[in-house]
Write an enzyme that holds these catalytic residues in place. Structure first.
Site, PDB file in Angstrom:
ATOM      1  N   ARG A 125       0.813  -1.233   0.000  1.00  0.00           N
ATOM      2  CA  ARG A 125       0.000   0.000   0.000  1.00  0.00           C
ATOM      3  C   ARG A 125       0.839   1.272   0.000  1.00  0.00           C
ATOM      4  O   ARG A 125       0.354   2.339   0.357  1.00  0.00           O
ATOM      5  CB  ARG A 125      -0.999   0.016   1.154  1.00  0.00           C
ATOM      6  N   LYS A 147       1.195  11.714 -10.127  1.00  0.00           N
ATOM      7  CA  LYS A 147       0.215  10.875 -10.842  1.00  0.00           C
ATOM      8  C   LYS A 147       0.942   9.627 -11.319  1.00  0.00           C
ATOM      9  O   LYS A 147       2.002   9.719 -11.948  1.00  0.00           O
ATOM     10  CB  LYS A 147      -0.350  11.603 -12.068  1.00  0.00           C
ATOM     11  N   GLU A 189       4.611  19.271 -24.043  1.00  0.00           N
ATOM     12  CA  GLU A 189       4.135  19.548 -22.671  1.00  0.00           C
ATOM     13  C   GLU A 189       4.693  20.887 -22.168  1.00  0.00           C
ATOM     14  O   GLU A 189       4.044  21.573 -21.361  1.00  0.00           O
ATOM     15  CB  GLU A 189       4.545  18.423 -21.712  1.00  0.00           C
ATOM     16  N   LYS A 231       4.297  23.206 -13.224  1.00  0.00           N
ATOM     17  CA  LYS A 231       3.649  21.998 -12.700  1.00  0.00           C
ATOM     18  C   LYS A 231       3.751  21.937 -11.182  1.00  0.00           C
ATOM     19  O   LYS A 231       2.776  21.610 -10.488  1.00  0.00           O
ATOM     20  CB  LYS A 231       4.258  20.748 -13.345  1.00  0.00           C
ATOM     21  N   GLU A 241      -6.230  16.748  -7.855  1.00  0.00           N
ATOM     22  CA  GLU A 241      -7.027  17.194  -9.010  1.00  0.00           C
ATOM     23  C   GLU A 241      -8.480  17.486  -8.642  1.00  0.00           C
ATOM     24  O   GLU A 241      -9.408  17.106  -9.351  1.00  0.00           O
ATOM     25  CB  GLU A 241      -6.972  16.122 -10.119  1.00  0.00           C
ATOM     26  N   ARG A 245      -5.694  21.562 -10.840  1.00  0.00           N
ATOM     27  CA  ARG A 245      -4.817  20.591 -11.520  1.00  0.00           C
ATOM     28  C   ARG A 245      -5.378  20.153 -12.873  1.00  0.00           C
ATOM     29  O   ARG A 245      -4.623  19.758 -13.755  1.00  0.00           O
ATOM     30  CB  ARG A 245      -4.558  19.375 -10.622  1.00  0.00           C
ATOM     31  N   ASN A 249      -4.237  19.245 -17.838  1.00  0.00           N
ATOM     32  CA  ASN A 249      -4.783  18.306 -18.812  1.00  0.00           C
ATOM     33  C   ASN A 249      -5.153  19.007 -20.128  1.00  0.00           C
ATOM     34  O   ASN A 249      -5.755  18.390 -21.013  1.00  0.00           O
ATOM     35  CB  ASN A 249      -6.007  17.615 -18.217  1.00  0.00           C
ATOM     36  N   HIS A 252      -5.291  17.206 -23.530  1.00  0.00           N
ATOM     37  CA  HIS A 252      -5.188  15.765 -23.299  1.00  0.00           C
ATOM     38  C   HIS A 252      -6.461  14.984 -23.598  1.00  0.00           C
ATOM     39  O   HIS A 252      -6.410  13.764 -23.749  1.00  0.00           O
ATOM     40  CB  HIS A 252      -4.747  15.486 -21.858  1.00  0.00           C
ATOM     41  N   HIS A 256      -5.275  11.874 -25.560  1.00  0.00           N
ATOM     42  CA  HIS A 256      -5.331  10.483 -25.093  1.00  0.00           C
ATOM     43  C   HIS A 256      -6.170   9.616 -26.039  1.00  0.00           C
ATOM     44  O   HIS A 256      -5.863   8.436 -26.255  1.00  0.00           O
ATOM     45  CB  HIS A 256      -5.922  10.425 -23.679  1.00  0.00           C
ATOM     46  N   HIS A 268       3.067  10.183 -26.695  1.00  0.00           N
ATOM     47  CA  HIS A 268       2.128  11.009 -25.936  1.00  0.00           C
ATOM     48  C   HIS A 268       2.217  12.486 -26.345  1.00  0.00           C
ATOM     49  O   HIS A 268       1.195  13.134 -26.617  1.00  0.00           O
ATOM     50  CB  HIS A 268       2.449  10.834 -24.451  1.00  0.00           C
TER      51      HIS A 268
HETATM   52  N1  LIG Z   1       2.191  11.101 -14.566  1.00  0.00           N
HETATM   53  C1  LIG Z   1       2.153  12.236 -15.231  1.00  0.00           C
HETATM   54  O1  LIG Z   1       1.889  13.297 -14.676  1.00  0.00           O
HETATM   55  C2  LIG Z   1       2.460  12.215 -16.700  1.00  0.00           C
HETATM   56  C3  LIG Z   1       2.668  13.426 -17.359  1.00  0.00           C
HETATM   57  C4  LIG Z   1       2.951  13.402 -18.706  1.00  0.00           C
HETATM   58  C5  LIG Z   1       3.075  12.190 -19.378  1.00  0.00           C
HETATM   59  N2  LIG Z   1       2.894  11.037 -18.693  1.00  0.00           N
HETATM   60  C6  LIG Z   1       3.081   9.750 -19.383  1.00  0.00           C
HETATM   61  O2  LIG Z   1       4.432   9.694 -19.834  1.00  0.00           O
HETATM   62  C7  LIG Z   1       4.504   8.850 -20.986  1.00  0.00           C
HETATM   63  C8  LIG Z   1       5.269   9.548 -22.063  1.00  0.00           C
HETATM   64  O3  LIG Z   1       6.584   9.772 -21.624  1.00  0.00           O
HETATM   65  P1  LIG Z   1       7.799   9.793 -22.678  1.00  0.00           P
HETATM   66  O4  LIG Z   1       7.481  10.712 -23.779  1.00  0.00           O
HETATM   67  O5  LIG Z   1       9.025   9.969 -21.889  1.00  0.00           O
HETATM   68  O6  LIG Z   1       7.719   8.359 -23.335  1.00  0.00           O
HETATM   69  P2  LIG Z   1       8.451   6.965 -22.997  1.00  0.00           P
HETATM   70  O7  LIG Z   1       8.636   6.751 -21.579  1.00  0.00           O
HETATM   71  O8  LIG Z   1       7.712   5.957 -23.794  1.00  0.00           O
HETATM   72  O9  LIG Z   1       9.901   7.193 -23.630  1.00  0.00           O
HETATM   73  C9  LIG Z   1      10.008   7.468 -25.005  1.00  0.00           C
HETATM   74  C10 LIG Z   1      11.186   6.674 -25.597  1.00  0.00           C
HETATM   75  O10 LIG Z   1      12.401   7.317 -25.228  1.00  0.00           O
HETATM   76  C11 LIG Z   1      13.310   6.346 -24.716  1.00  0.00           C
HETATM   77  N3  LIG Z   1      14.190   7.049 -23.812  1.00  0.00           N
HETATM   78  C12 LIG Z   1      13.870   7.677 -22.664  1.00  0.00           C
HETATM   79  N4  LIG Z   1      14.937   8.273 -22.173  1.00  0.00           N
HETATM   80  C13 LIG Z   1      15.959   8.035 -23.007  1.00  0.00           C
HETATM   81  C14 LIG Z   1      17.315   8.431 -23.049  1.00  0.00           C
HETATM   82  N5  LIG Z   1      17.849   9.226 -22.138  1.00  0.00           N
HETATM   83  N6  LIG Z   1      18.082   7.993 -24.067  1.00  0.00           N
HETATM   84  C15 LIG Z   1      17.556   7.204 -25.048  1.00  0.00           C
HETATM   85  N7  LIG Z   1      16.267   6.820 -25.083  1.00  0.00           N
HETATM   86  C16 LIG Z   1      15.495   7.242 -24.064  1.00  0.00           C
HETATM   87  C17 LIG Z   1      12.406   5.329 -24.099  1.00  0.00           C
HETATM   88  O11 LIG Z   1      13.072   4.115 -23.891  1.00  0.00           O
HETATM   89  C18 LIG Z   1      11.277   5.250 -25.121  1.00  0.00           C
HETATM   90  O12 LIG Z   1      11.640   4.426 -26.194  1.00  0.00           O
HETATM   91  C19 LIG Z   1       3.085   8.542 -21.375  1.00  0.00           C
HETATM   92  O13 LIG Z   1       2.743   7.258 -20.937  1.00  0.00           O
HETATM   93  C20 LIG Z   1       2.281   9.587 -20.636  1.00  0.00           C
HETATM   94  O14 LIG Z   1       0.973   9.169 -20.374  1.00  0.00           O
HETATM   95  C21 LIG Z   1       2.584  11.024 -17.374  1.00  0.00           C
HETATM   96  O1  LIG Z   2      -0.206  15.994 -13.978  1.00  0.00           O
HETATM   97  C1  LIG Z   2      -1.328  16.178 -14.459  1.00  0.00           C
HETATM   98  O2  LIG Z   2      -2.317  16.380 -13.762  1.00  0.00           O
HETATM   99  C2  LIG Z   2      -1.520  16.147 -15.926  1.00  0.00           C
HETATM  100  O3  LIG Z   2      -2.635  16.153 -16.397  1.00  0.00           O
HETATM  101  C3  LIG Z   2      -0.284  16.114 -16.758  1.00  0.00           C
HETATM  102  C4  LIG Z   2      -0.453  15.414 -18.094  1.00  0.00           C
HETATM  103  O4  LIG Z   2       0.550  15.938 -18.961  1.00  0.00           O
HETATM  104  C5  LIG Z   2      -0.237  13.914 -18.031  1.00  0.00           C
HETATM  105  O5  LIG Z   2      -0.207  13.389 -19.327  1.00  0.00           O
HETATM  106  C6  LIG Z   2      -1.160  13.118 -17.150  1.00  0.00           C
HETATM  107  O6  LIG Z   2      -0.683  11.802 -16.998  1.00  0.00           O
HETATM  108  C7  LIG Z   2      -2.552  13.009 -17.683  1.00  0.00           C
HETATM  109  O7  LIG Z   2      -3.326  12.545 -16.662  1.00  0.00           O
HETATM  110  P1  LIG Z   2      -4.737  11.847 -16.782  1.00  0.00           P
HETATM  111  O8  LIG Z   2      -5.315  12.096 -15.437  1.00  0.00           O
HETATM  112  O9  LIG Z   2      -5.505  12.511 -17.884  1.00  0.00           O
HETATM  113  O10 LIG Z   2      -4.477  10.416 -17.060  1.00  0.00           O
HETATM  114 ZN   LIG Z   3       0.660  14.762 -20.740  1.00  0.00          ZN
END
Ligand SMILES: NC(=O)c1ccc[n+]([C@@H]2O[C@H](COP(=O)([O-])OP(=O)(O)OC[C@H]3O[C@@H](n4cnc5c(N)ncnc54)[C@H](O)[C@@H]3O)[C@@H](O)[C@H]2O)c1
Ligand SMILES: O=C(O)C(=O)C[C@@H](O)[C@H](O)[C@H](O)COP(=O)(O)O
Ligand SMILES: [Zn+2]
Length: 364
Positions: A125, A147, A189, A231, A241, A245, A249, A252, A256, A268
């Site tokens: 947990r 998130k 972003e 952020k 959120e 927050r 989005n 998005h 998405h 993304h």
């Molecule tokens: N939690 C949040 O608040 C939040 C916010 C924005 C996006 N996201 C999520 O993040 C993801 C997108 O992230 P992303 O664009 O980093 O994609 P990703 O994690 O898929 O990475 C993109 C590619 O880059 C490669 N890579 C990463 N770092 C590298 C490096 N230093 N050198 C060489 N290759 C490298 C990875 O292996 C992959 O092939 C999505 O799933 C999205 O939903 C989450």
């Molecule tokens: O951090 C947040 O809040 C965001 O919405 C940032 C977004 O860039 C990110 O892609 C996030 O993962 C989207 O969230 P979701 O709640 O729509 O899944």
């Molecule tokens: Zn995003």
């Protein structure tokens, strides 16, 4: 302004949960043992296959510092944001007797920070997680804010939790190996942050697109820090959120849905780029955004090489996907729109004909 000193951007606690620092700089790995602290004995390092060398370096650093460090190598990109991958990580944690005083470290892009954060949130947990983002997108967005999530067959990030990290080490040296197109998708972003909160971001990119896309430039570092500040400021106020927050989005809802329609073959950031132009068109159509400000979305994103249109024949699938967006309430679709640059707000859309009309402006 150019400096090798790390920049510390604090995220303050909210909803009774602790705050943490986002450290931006170079050569930050040596800070990791101190952040984990003396109570932590075992550390699971989660990284994708593509970053095996970096993952091994992190594991060796932790072992040298006296931790029992094990790794979980996971599939790349969105393939990693899957319940079976989480189950694999839970198995590694279980087989290595991880307790509540142990920790997870993620090394990778946003897919890894999302999956690894989810694993840390759910194991016993909740155990500590430290993110070492290696993509631009993960540094400016995914690793910050707590998130976590995985995808299901029905859509993006449909399962997850809020689980803030103990720290984020955004080491700009990691960007040296990041492919150019991955850097650009991360900038989507950053541009989003410019439109919702920090218009200087837009000016900086427009002034020098070459510097903005150069991983070694002080301009990119400035953009990284600005986006993280946007952020950090928002999530410090509204971790779960409940209000503001939602502005993070922006772009998005459609973004998405495009990712799902493309079966995650689009990054993304690329999907969010199209989503930003769509949201701007929607804002313009309801009279909340000027023509010039709406057009600026298309111009700046296209100047970076990001997509600004999407397939005309996919509307039905996209509408279906958008209905499962987390901002929806019952049958009501809700969108982040702009009332001007730096002035986000919400728009409730009971009638999908408005959405269809806005889609015609981006359909190709
Ligand atoms: N939690 C949040 O608040 C939040 C916010 C924005 C996006 N996201 C999520 O993040 C993801 C997108 O992230 P992303 O664009 O980093 O994609 P990703 O994690 O898929 O990475 C993109 C590619 O880059 C490669 N890579 C990463 N770092 C590298 C490096 N230093 N050198 C060489 N290759 C490298 C990875 O292996 C992959 O092939 C999505 O799933 C999205 O939903 C989450
Ligand atoms: O951090 C947040 O809040 C965001 O919405 C940032 C977004 O860039 C990110 O892609 C996030 O993962 C989207 O969230 P979701 O709640 O729509 O899944
Ligand atoms: Zn995003």
């Amino acid at each position: 302004m150019a400096t090798d000193e790390p920049t510390i951007i604090p995220v303050t606690g909210s909803a009774g949960e602790g705050g943490y620092d986002v450290v931006v700089g170079r050569g930050l790995l040596g800070r990791l043992p101190g952040i984990l602290g003396e109570r932590v004995r075992r550390v699971l390092v989660i990284h994708p296959r593509a970053l095996r060398t970096t993952g091994d370096t992190v594991r060796a650093e932790l072992a040298d510092a006296g931790f029992t460090a094990v790794t979980a190598e996971i599939p790349d990109a969105e393939e990693g944001k899957h319940i079976q991958v989480a189950a694999f990580c839970w198995q590694v944690l279980g087989q290595n007797d991880f307790t509540r005083s142990d920790a997870v470290v993620t090394v990778g892009g946003g897919a890894v920070t999302d999956l690894g954060g989810f694993v840390a949130a759910t194991w016993l947990r909740g155990v500590r997680v430290v993110h070492l983002p290696t993509s631009l997108l993960a540094m400016v967005d995914a690793a910050v804010g707590g998130k976590t999530g995985i995808n299901t067959a029905e859509g993006k990030n449909l399962v997850g939790s809020f689980h803030p990290p103990a720290a984020v080490l955004a080491d700009l040296d990691a960007l040296a190996t990041l492919p150019a197109n991955e850097l650009v998708t991360g900038l989507a972003e950053v541009v989003k942050c410019g439109f919702i909160a920090d218009p200087a971001i837009l000016d900086i990119i427009e002034q020098d697109t070459t510097a903005a896309t150069d991983a070694t430039s002080p301009v990119l570092r400035d953009l990284v820090e600005r986006a993280i500040r946007v952020k950090a400021g928002i999530v410090s106020e509204d971790l779960r959120e409940a209000g503001r927050r939602e502005y993070l989005n922006y772009g998005h809802t459609l973004g998405h849905a495009i990712e799902l329609a493309e079966r995650y073959s689009w990054r993304h950031g690329a999907a969010v780029s199209v989503g930003l132009v769509f949201a701007a068109e929607l804002s313009r159509m309801v009279g909340r955004l000027s023509d010039a400000d709406a057009d600026r979305h298309r111009t700046i994103l296209a100047s970076l090489g990001l997509p600004v249109t999407y397939r005309r024949d996919r509307w039905a699938a996209l509408l279906d996907g958008m209905r499962r967006d987390k901002k929806s309430r019952g049958d009501l679709l809700r969108f982040v729109v702009l009332d001007g640059i730096g002035r986000p707000g919400m728009l409730e859309v009971p009638d999908t004909s408005l959405l269809f009309a806005a889609y015609q402006e981006i359909a190709s």
